[in-house]
Structure formats: structure tokens, C-alpha cells
Enzyme design. Structure first.
Site, mmCIF file in Angstrom:
data_model
loop_
_atom_site.group_PDB
_atom_site.id
_atom_site.type_symbol
_atom_site.label_atom_id
_atom_site.label_comp_id
_atom_site.label_asym_id
_atom_site.label_seq_id
_atom_site.Cartn_x
_atom_site.Cartn_y
_atom_site.Cartn_z
ATOM 1 N N GLU A 18 -11.058 -89.814 -81.034
ATOM 2 C CA GLU A 18 -11.853 -89.704 -79.799
ATOM 3 C C GLU A 18 -12.535 -91.034 -79.599
ATOM 4 O OE1 GLU A 18 -12.376 -86.916 -78.027
ATOM 5 O OE2 GLU A 18 -10.641 -86.319 -79.357
ATOM 6 N N HIS A 54 -10.780 -92.142 -75.803
ATOM 7 C CA HIS A 54 -11.390 -92.086 -74.701
ATOM 8 C C HIS A 54 -12.720 -93.132 -74.954
ATOM 9 C CE1 HIS A 54 -9.687 -88.187 -73.754
ATOM 10 N NE2 HIS A 54 -9.775 -87.934 -75.096
ATOM 11 N N HIS A 70 -16.176 -81.557 -79.100
ATOM 12 C CA HIS A 70 -14.908 -82.081 -78.992
ATOM 13 C C HIS A 70 -14.852 -83.936 -78.672
ATOM 14 C CE1 HIS A 70 -10.204 -81.641 -78.055
ATOM 15 N NE2 HIS A 70 -10.433 -83.014 -78.488
#
Ligand code: 5GP
Ligand code: 5GP
Ligand code: 5GP
Length: 208
Positions: free
Chosen positions: A97, A101, A43
Site C-alpha cells: 500500500e 499508493h 485497505h
């Protein structure tokens, strides 16, 4: 002496069980490249603070750039497949992502290094094999969360965190596994803090 200070304390490396993403109420779509293998998928690799909070979307000036990771695309397709609908190649998931992040750890890992490092972690950490070796199989059976955590602790040497979701009948099941990684992205560490969230004491491990 020049030194770069990171603006975060550690990473959560988070893997998702595709069977649990797909059998929930939201359902799933297989990627345009085909049904993923029956394995945990990445993930994300998420910078975090040890007080439990985390930074996000840290650098709008460093957008996702597909051309920087073209050499990684087969590894990403296999190990970081997207299950969201509608079907996609994965680029949108990886973009999300990176931007949410990855940009928060850009002082240690540039875009290529961020994806390469995350793939390396996945290859080092065979959670499905570790669970199977302990007799815990993705076959729709129910296992105690204690036994699942103990199997992983014994297999990798560190305590994981389990996130559950519910299947379409409301049963609690193994959805994501979190482990902690130091700020270099290379070494597992004991988690400075665990996420929140509830599982039942007995949880299902659905097939995929
Ligand atoms: P959810 O609300 O589904 O738990 O999380 C939504 C998203 O928020 C996650 O996919 C992830 O991007 C981010 N997130 C949730 N919990 C954490 C956390 O503890 N640390 C970090 N870094 N991100 C998190
Ligand atoms: P996070 O929860 O990391 O903030 O966000 C995940 C985002 O990526 C959501 O917008 C979600 O729709 C998208 N996404 C695409 N593919 C996947 C997948 O396979 N699993 C999860 N959890 N999110 C995915
Ligand atoms: P203990 O840390 O005393 O084993 O557990 C305290 C509480 O946290 C218990 O309710 C237990 O079910 C829950 N818990 C322990 N480990 C996990 C985990 O990895 N994930 C989730 N969601 N809950 C956990």
C-alpha cells in the site's frame, strides 16, 4: 512564498469487510497475529485524480521502511489486518500500500504520517457502529444498497461508495466502503468522482 503543490486531487479511504473477503472464491488466511476483530479493516488511503484516474508507484527511491512505523505496529495489526494467503504479519500488505499508493502523496504525508493519518481516519469513522445503529448488521441478511448508503450518509454526513464482490455461491455482497478525504488526509469531503463497478440492488452483509 514557497508552496508545495500536490500531484493528486483527493484520497479514497477504503475499508474492507473481512467476512466478504473470506467467503469469496479466493478465500482468506488470518494474520499470524490471530483472527481480526469483526470490524471493517483498512485497505488503503489512495491518492486519486478528479477525472477518476490515479497515480501509482510514484517513487521507487522511497521504499517501505518498517523502522519508521514501529510505534504504530499494534494499531496497524488491529485496524489494518491482512487477509491474503499465505498468512503474514501485515508487513507485506502495508509495504504494497505504501509503495503503490502512499508514495504518490509523499509531498504531503511522509511514511509515518501516511500510516498515522490512515489510522486516525479509521478511528474517526466507525462505519460498523453507524450501520448497526441503522439496524444493518453483519449477520448474513440481505439489505438494499440504498438503505446502506443512506445509513452511512446520515451517520458521517458524506456519501460513500459501495464495492461489492460475490460469495462462493455467487451472491452479491458488501465488500468495501469508499469515502473521500481532502489532500491533507484529515477531512472528509464529498467525492469528486465515484469509482465504477456493479452491485445488485439487494446485497448480503455476511458475518465474520
Ligand atoms: P481492483 O481491480 O481489485 O478494483 O483494484 C485493484 C487495486 O487497484 C486496488 O486495490 C487499488 O490498489 C487500485 N485501485 C482500484 N481502483 C482504484 C481507484 O479508483 N483509485 C485508486 N487510487 N486506486 C484504485
Ligand atoms: P491493491 O488491490 O491495493 O493493489 O493490492 C492489494 C494487494 O495487497 C494484493 O497484492 C493483495 O494480495 C495484498 N493483500 C494483502 N492482504 C490483503 C487484504 O487483506 N486485502 C486485500 N484486498 N489485499 C490484500
Ligand atoms: P443512482 O445514483 O441513480 O442511485 O444509481 C445509479 C446506478 O448506480 C444504479 O444502478 C445503482 O445501483 C448504482 N449505484 C449507486 N450507488 C452505488 C454504489 O455505492 N456502489 C455501486 N457499486 N453501485 C451504486
Amino acid at each position: 512564498l514557497l508552496c508545495v503543490s500536490e500531484d493528486f486531487d483527493f484520497f479514497y479511504f477504503v475499508q474492507q469487510w473481512p467476512g466478504s473477503y473470506c467467503d469469496s472464491k479466493q478465500s482468506c488466511c488470518y494474520p499470524t497475529t490471530g483472527k481480526p476483530v469483526a470490524d471493517f479493516g483498512i485497505h488503503g488511503l489512495w491518492p486519486n485524480y478528479k477525472d477518476g484516474s490515479y497515480p501509482s508507484n510514484c517513487d521507487p527511491n522511497n521504499p517501505f521502511d518498517q523502522s519508521q512505523i514501529s510505534d504504530l505496529s499494534s494499531g496497524l495489526q488491529k485496524n489494518w489486518p491482512t487477509l491474503a494467503c499465505p498468512s503474514g504479519s501485515g508487513l507485506k500488505f502495508w509495504e504494497h500500500e505504501w509503495e503503490k499508493h502512499g508514495t504518490c502523496s509523499e509531498s504531503v504525508l511522509d511514511q509515518h504520517a501516511y500510516f498515522q493519518t490512515t489510522l486516525n481516519l479509521k478511528r474517526k469513522l466507525n462505519l460498523l457502529q453507524v450501520l448497526k445503529d441503522a439496524g444493518i448488521q453483519p449477520n448474513g441478511q440481505v439489505y438494499s444498497i440504498e438503505n446502506i448508503k443512506e445509513a452511512i450518509q446520515n451517520g458521517i454526513g458524506y456519501t460513500p461508495w459501495i464495492e461489492c464482490n460475490v460469495d462462493s455461491s455467487g451472491n452479491s455482497q458488501l465488500y468495501q466502503i469508499y469515502v473521500c478525504v481532502d489532500t491533507s488526509g484529515s477531512n472528509l469531503i464529498e467525492c469528486p468522482v465515484f469509482p465504477n463497478g456493479k452491485c445488485a440492488s439487494q446485497i448480503e452483509f455476511p458475518s465474520f
